[in-house]
Design an enzyme around this catalytic site. Structure first.
Site, PDB file in Angstrom:
ATOM      1  N   LYS A 139       0.845  -1.178   0.000  1.00  0.00           N
ATOM      2  CA  LYS A 139       0.000   0.000   0.000  1.00  0.00           C
ATOM      3  C   LYS A 139       0.879   1.227   0.000  1.00  0.00           C
ATOM      4  O   LYS A 139       2.092   1.077   0.083  1.00  0.00           O
ATOM      5  CB  LYS A 139      -0.975  -0.023   1.190  1.00  0.00           C
ATOM      6  N   LYS A 174       1.241  -9.464   0.871  1.00  0.00           N
ATOM      7  CA  LYS A 174      -0.108  -9.456   0.304  1.00  0.00           C
ATOM      8  C   LYS A 174      -0.464  -8.076  -0.210  1.00  0.00           C
ATOM      9  O   LYS A 174       0.068  -7.066   0.266  1.00  0.00           O
ATOM     10  CB  LYS A 174      -1.126  -9.916   1.343  1.00  0.00           C
ATOM     11  N   ASP A 188      -2.717  -4.903  -0.209  1.00  0.00           N
ATOM     12  CA  ASP A 188      -3.670  -4.325   0.715  1.00  0.00           C
ATOM     13  C   ASP A 188      -5.055  -4.740   0.214  1.00  0.00           C
ATOM     14  O   ASP A 188      -5.278  -4.866  -0.998  1.00  0.00           O
ATOM     15  CB  ASP A 188      -3.544  -2.797   0.729  1.00  0.00           C
ATOM     16  N   HIS A 224      -9.311 -12.188   4.596  1.00  0.00           N
ATOM     17  CA  HIS A 224      -9.327 -10.815   5.109  1.00  0.00           C
ATOM     18  C   HIS A 224     -10.714 -10.484   5.689  1.00  0.00           C
ATOM     19  O   HIS A 224     -11.722 -10.859   5.105  1.00  0.00           O
ATOM     20  CB  HIS A 224      -8.985  -9.819   3.990  1.00  0.00           C
TER      21      HIS A 224
END
Lengths: 376, 376
Positions: free
Chosen positions: A141, A166, A168, A257
């Site tokens: 990010k 990963k 964001d 998530h």
């Protein structure tokens, strides 16, 4: 014609507000609402009343004064499908106040219908070449960076030894960093770093996209070398996660998530417990790791709630492998010792923004993070 | 490289608990959490800070003492996808206490990306040949009946003139009445009754099944003559509903069922408002009708909450057609006058179990229900 039921039953433990009489009435309502949803007095088939309607197995007052009811259902009511299992567990009753799903008790006959985590704790550790230490995760990010800039960050994180890199969860298919370009660049960058270090970092793109493109997204990600998938079941449905996790042509680790799942847990008198939602259900849907906001960060989960999630990722569930808790949401390098004390070594430390606070050298920051995890 | 943003923005109005200072802090946190999820002080790109991070457009104290913040986002953050739009609206913030999504304010530039209800109020009325009166709906149940027995009920309901005959949302692919057999038998039964009466009743099977079979389910349903689809986005994801509603090869009316959506609304200080969830969001995802538990039945929604849902199905949303509110959940024939006063004539009366209370003659019960709707 007699009903085709095996006699196998699963149970859901519900927490009910109110006094003994109210709790009894709520439990009785649940038995009907979650199955026949029909006035029982108008049912003339004794098999439907005896086998299909839920059954109160126990009703007891808990330490906090609320009642806990264990309600059992014939496994056939769930039709061997995760979607319908969720429906029987809490579909209509989610609309009632004062009822919370505390935990699921699923027999082997039902669990046999689910694959669960393909890798689980041991499989993920093996893939990462990290048999014992806490695992490390970070997020690419902020949204708004180009695919190229995100790939540069991914390269640095992999160079420094972060295990799981990963996207964001807010990275989708925006014009800033379109899905295909981003995934190809980031996967290539992580692979390049791995070749240099001999490491095994994995890149996990966020594939939580349109229902008609999500499988295509995942296949594309695999084809360009992504090492896993990030999926938000609150956004795309628990069964979409199960479908991707069970796909043998993909065969990739899955991180869950929690986006949009919060409303299930924010009201302690309704919804689904942290244990059942982030522990049991994500595992049933095939997640190898379950991300959640840890106590001590930007969110409001308590230490006890977080502990219960970790417990849910490892509690006995027949043949289902245990998954890994991945506490994040405002964690910093300083949080590591306390998190270790709380979660133990079978954990994924997810540190995002705070990893950048030490300075602009991504690889150096990652090395520091890795050294911390190696030293504990 | 400057960011590709059009300058078009959408807004979300959040209700925030706490005093003025706390509300201000919460609104600021939302701007970051829902977009870059990154410490703003570590972002050196002024375009990301100026265009990607959310913007507080207003913050005002409401009549009930809580604050309402309007936060706007660049339409590009939602990446022209419903999944990502939901993510920006409430993904991570759903995990925070004391924040509720009150309503969405979506500009034409964003709404143009969505088809919305294919039929809507006028289209559904046209298909049913009912230009003016309240529409009627009932559910096939209880779970445990055979496909043959359910089809007999469907035949009776169609004979008596019920417009929309849907599967109970608990009917999936259980051994009692397997999906394909049930859908074929019920569709045939409704068609047979229509031929006899000249009516236009529609059968809407529940297609909320496994992620990898749901499109196949819907196509099969269409192929055997189903007149619409029942979908529970809480179980299968809002975008799966959108995908089915937008499918030109299906081109079937879609009814939205609220199973598992309850946790969004049961806590008035968190989640999503009834208006936004059952009104705006179901419509954005293509539902022609939105089922919800009406006040005065087995559930606890208030009359005001139900009214707000009806308002959400018709509020201006650019080119999106208005959908129809379908109040149910313990409604009886006696509820009709009061429901009419509350919802008006643009409504679908959903009466399930209570329709059976008058006696065992399904067609006769349905005729009575129809006469009631014709007389108002």
């Amino acid at each position: 014609v007699p009903l085709e039921v095996s006699g196998e039953r699963f149970a859901v433990v519900y927490r009910l507000t109110g006094d003994a009489r109210e709790a009894q009435a709520k439990a009785r309502d649940i038995c009907v609402e979650q199955t026949i949803e029909f006035p029982p007095e108008l049912v003339d088939d004794p098999d439907i009343l005896g086998q299909v309607v839920g059954r109160i197995e126990s009703l007891e007052r808990g330490a906090d004064g609320a009642y806990e009811a264990s309600v059992s259902y014939a496994v056939e009511t769930a039709g061997a499908e995760l979607v319908q299992l969720l429906n029987v567990v809490f579909g209509n009753t989610s609309l009632q106040p004062g009822v919370r799903v505390q935990r699921l008790e699923l027999p082997d006959a039902l669990l046999a219908q689910f694959r669960g985590p393909r890798f689980g704790r041991d499989g993920l550790r093996e893939r990462l070449g990290a048999p014992d230490r806490p695992l490390l995760c970070t997020a690419l990010k902020p949204m708004g960076l180009s695919a190229k800039a995100l790939a540069e960050r991914a390269y640095g994180f992999a160079l420094g030894g972060v295990d799981l890199i990963k996207d964001d969860h807010g990275l989708a298919d925006q014009p800033f960093a379109p899905f295909r370009e981003r995934v190809a660049r980031c996967a290539e960058a992580v692979e390049r770093a791995n070749r240099l270090t001999g490491g095994r970092s994995l890149y996990l793109p966020n594939v939580s996209g349109p229902a008609d493109r999500i499988v295509e997204h995942a296949r594309y990600a695999k084809s360009v070398g992504a090492g896993g998938l990030l999926i938000a079941p609150g956004l795309v449905g628990f069964d979409t996660m199960r479908r991707l996790a069970e796909d043998d042509a993909l065969a990739l680790p899955v991180m869950c998530h929690p986006a949009l799942l919060g409303s299930f847990v924010t009201n302690p008198e309704a919804g689904i417990s942290h244990y059942a939602l982030f522990g049991q259900l994500t595992r049933l849907a095939g997640a190898d790791a379950s991300i959640f906001p840890s106590y001590g960060g930007r969110f409001a989960f308590s230490r006890a709630e977080c502990r219960s999630i970790a417990a849910g990722t490892a509690a006995p569930m027949g043949h289902l492998r245990p998954s890994l808790p991945a506490p994040g949401g405002g964690m910093s390098l300083e949080s590591v010792p306390d998190m270790l004390a709380t979660y133990g070594r079978d954990v994924i430390f997810l540190i995002g923004g705070a990893l950048h606070r030490r300075g602009p050298d991504t690889a150096e920051n990652a090395r520091h993070f890795r050294a911390l995890a190696e030293s504990v």
